[in-house]
Design a protein around this motif. Sequence first.
Motif, short mmCIF file in Angstrom:
data_model
loop_
_atom_site.label_atom_id
_atom_site.label_comp_id
_atom_site.label_asym_id
_atom_site.label_seq_id
_atom_site.Cartn_x
_atom_site.Cartn_y
_atom_site.Cartn_z
N ASP A 57 -108.46 28.63 10.89
CA ASP A 57 -107.35 29.56 10.64
C ASP A 57 -106.14 29.18 11.50
O ASP A 57 -105.01 29.11 11.02
CB ASP A 57 -107.74 31.00 10.97
CG ASP A 57 -108.74 31.56 9.97
OD1 ASP A 57 -109.11 30.83 9.05
OD2 ASP A 57 -109.15 32.72 10.14
N ILE A 61 -102.51 28.12 10.08
CA ILE A 61 -101.39 29.05 10.33
C ILE A 61 -100.32 28.37 11.19
O ILE A 61 -99.12 28.51 10.92
CB ILE A 61 -101.89 30.35 11.01
CG1 ILE A 61 -102.85 31.11 10.08
CG2 ILE A 61 -100.73 31.24 11.45
CD1 ILE A 61 -102.23 31.77 8.87
N VAL A 79 -98.69 37.15 7.12
CA VAL A 79 -99.39 36.03 6.48
C VAL A 79 -100.88 36.30 6.60
O VAL A 79 -101.37 36.64 7.68
CB VAL A 79 -99.02 34.69 7.17
CG1 VAL A 79 -99.78 33.53 6.53
CG2 VAL A 79 -97.52 34.44 7.08
N SER A 80 -101.59 36.20 5.47
CA SER A 80 -103.02 36.51 5.49
C SER A 80 -103.80 35.45 6.23
O SER A 80 -103.32 34.35 6.47
CB SER A 80 -103.55 36.61 4.05
OG SER A 80 -103.73 35.31 3.52
N GLN A 81 -105.05 35.78 6.52
CA GLN A 81 -105.99 34.78 7.01
C GLN A 81 -106.24 33.81 5.85
O GLN A 81 -106.31 34.25 4.71
CB GLN A 81 -107.28 35.52 7.38
CG GLN A 81 -108.31 34.69 8.07
CD GLN A 81 -109.58 35.49 8.36
OE1 GLN A 81 -109.71 36.67 8.03
NE2 GLN A 81 -110.53 34.83 8.97
N PRO A 82 -106.35 32.52 6.12
CA PRO A 82 -106.62 31.60 5.01
C PRO A 82 -108.05 31.77 4.47
O PRO A 82 -108.95 32.10 5.22
CB PRO A 82 -106.48 30.21 5.65
CG PRO A 82 -105.91 30.41 6.99
CD PRO A 82 -106.20 31.82 7.40
N SER A 111 -99.16 41.44 -1.42
CA SER A 111 -99.09 40.01 -1.75
C SER A 111 -97.84 39.78 -2.61
O SER A 111 -97.80 40.17 -3.77
CB SER A 111 -100.35 39.57 -2.49
OG SER A 111 -100.56 40.38 -3.61
N LEU A 172 -103.77 31.38 0.67
CA LEU A 172 -103.25 32.47 1.52
C LEU A 172 -102.27 33.31 0.71
O LEU A 172 -101.76 32.86 -0.31
CB LEU A 172 -102.46 31.93 2.71
CG LEU A 172 -103.12 31.09 3.77
CD1 LEU A 172 -102.87 29.65 3.50
CD2 LEU A 172 -102.57 31.46 5.12
N TRP A 173 -101.97 34.48 1.27
CA TRP A 173 -100.96 35.34 0.67
C TRP A 173 -99.95 35.74 1.72
O TRP A 173 -100.29 35.86 2.90
CB TRP A 173 -101.61 36.59 0.08
CG TRP A 173 -102.44 36.22 -1.11
CD1 TRP A 173 -102.02 36.16 -2.40
CD2 TRP A 173 -103.81 35.81 -1.11
NE1 TRP A 173 -103.05 35.74 -3.21
CE2 TRP A 173 -104.15 35.51 -2.44
CE3 TRP A 173 -104.77 35.64 -0.12
CZ2 TRP A 173 -105.42 35.07 -2.81
CZ3 TRP A 173 -106.03 35.19 -0.48
CH2 TRP A 173 -106.35 34.93 -1.81
#
Length: 224
Positions: A57, A61, A79-82, A111, A172-173
């Motif tokens: 992650d 990131i 930013v989401s966790q991948p 999102s 990711l979102w």
Amino acid sequence: MMLHIPAVLNKEQLKTITGLLVDAPFVDGKFSAGQVAQRVKNNRELDQTSQQAKQLDQLVISALSGNKIFRSATLPLRVSQPFFARYSKGMSYGSHIDDPVMGGEAGRYRSDISLTIFLNDPENYEGGELSIQSTFGVNEIKLPAGDVILYPSSSLHQVNTVTSGERMVAVLWIQSLVRDAASREILFNLDLAREKMQYSNPEASETRCVDYAYTNLVRMWSEV
Ligand code: NI
């Protein structure tokens, strides 16, 4: 806006990521899908509680946050966790749109933008194109390892069946500071011009004007 950003991950980062993924535990991708998407999702995803996940992650990131084009195009608020996914022979992700609101106790986010990072080269598998519908038709996307595609989370998309080899990606979102996609696209273009002008003619009055317009439009359109 759909945007291809080349070489977000370099060769060394890709090597570290794929090295970590070799021994990492993967689970059925259906666990992380919404109810509708669950029916069409057939892949495997990294167990996000695994030992490797934290390091992976962080790598992804930090590569994204260090990328100027990514920042300019998305104006990220969250930013989401991948999610690291593998699609081996016969696997696919049928037509769906992504969930509008994601994230658990750690924090929910809307999102706005979906992002796929390709972790292996197109020569490693047949099929497996990311197929995105837009008002201009269907785009079939299959990029070199390390490249990123950004697309609106509201668009209908699918991953075509992999017919041989294995497709490896991270998805990711992003919740953007600027919710409206058209406004975001205007800002991205203005920022490209601003960057060039700041480099070629930093003291010019027109450079100051463009910088003024960009900065204050971001202020006007941002929601935090
Ligand atoms: Ni999706």
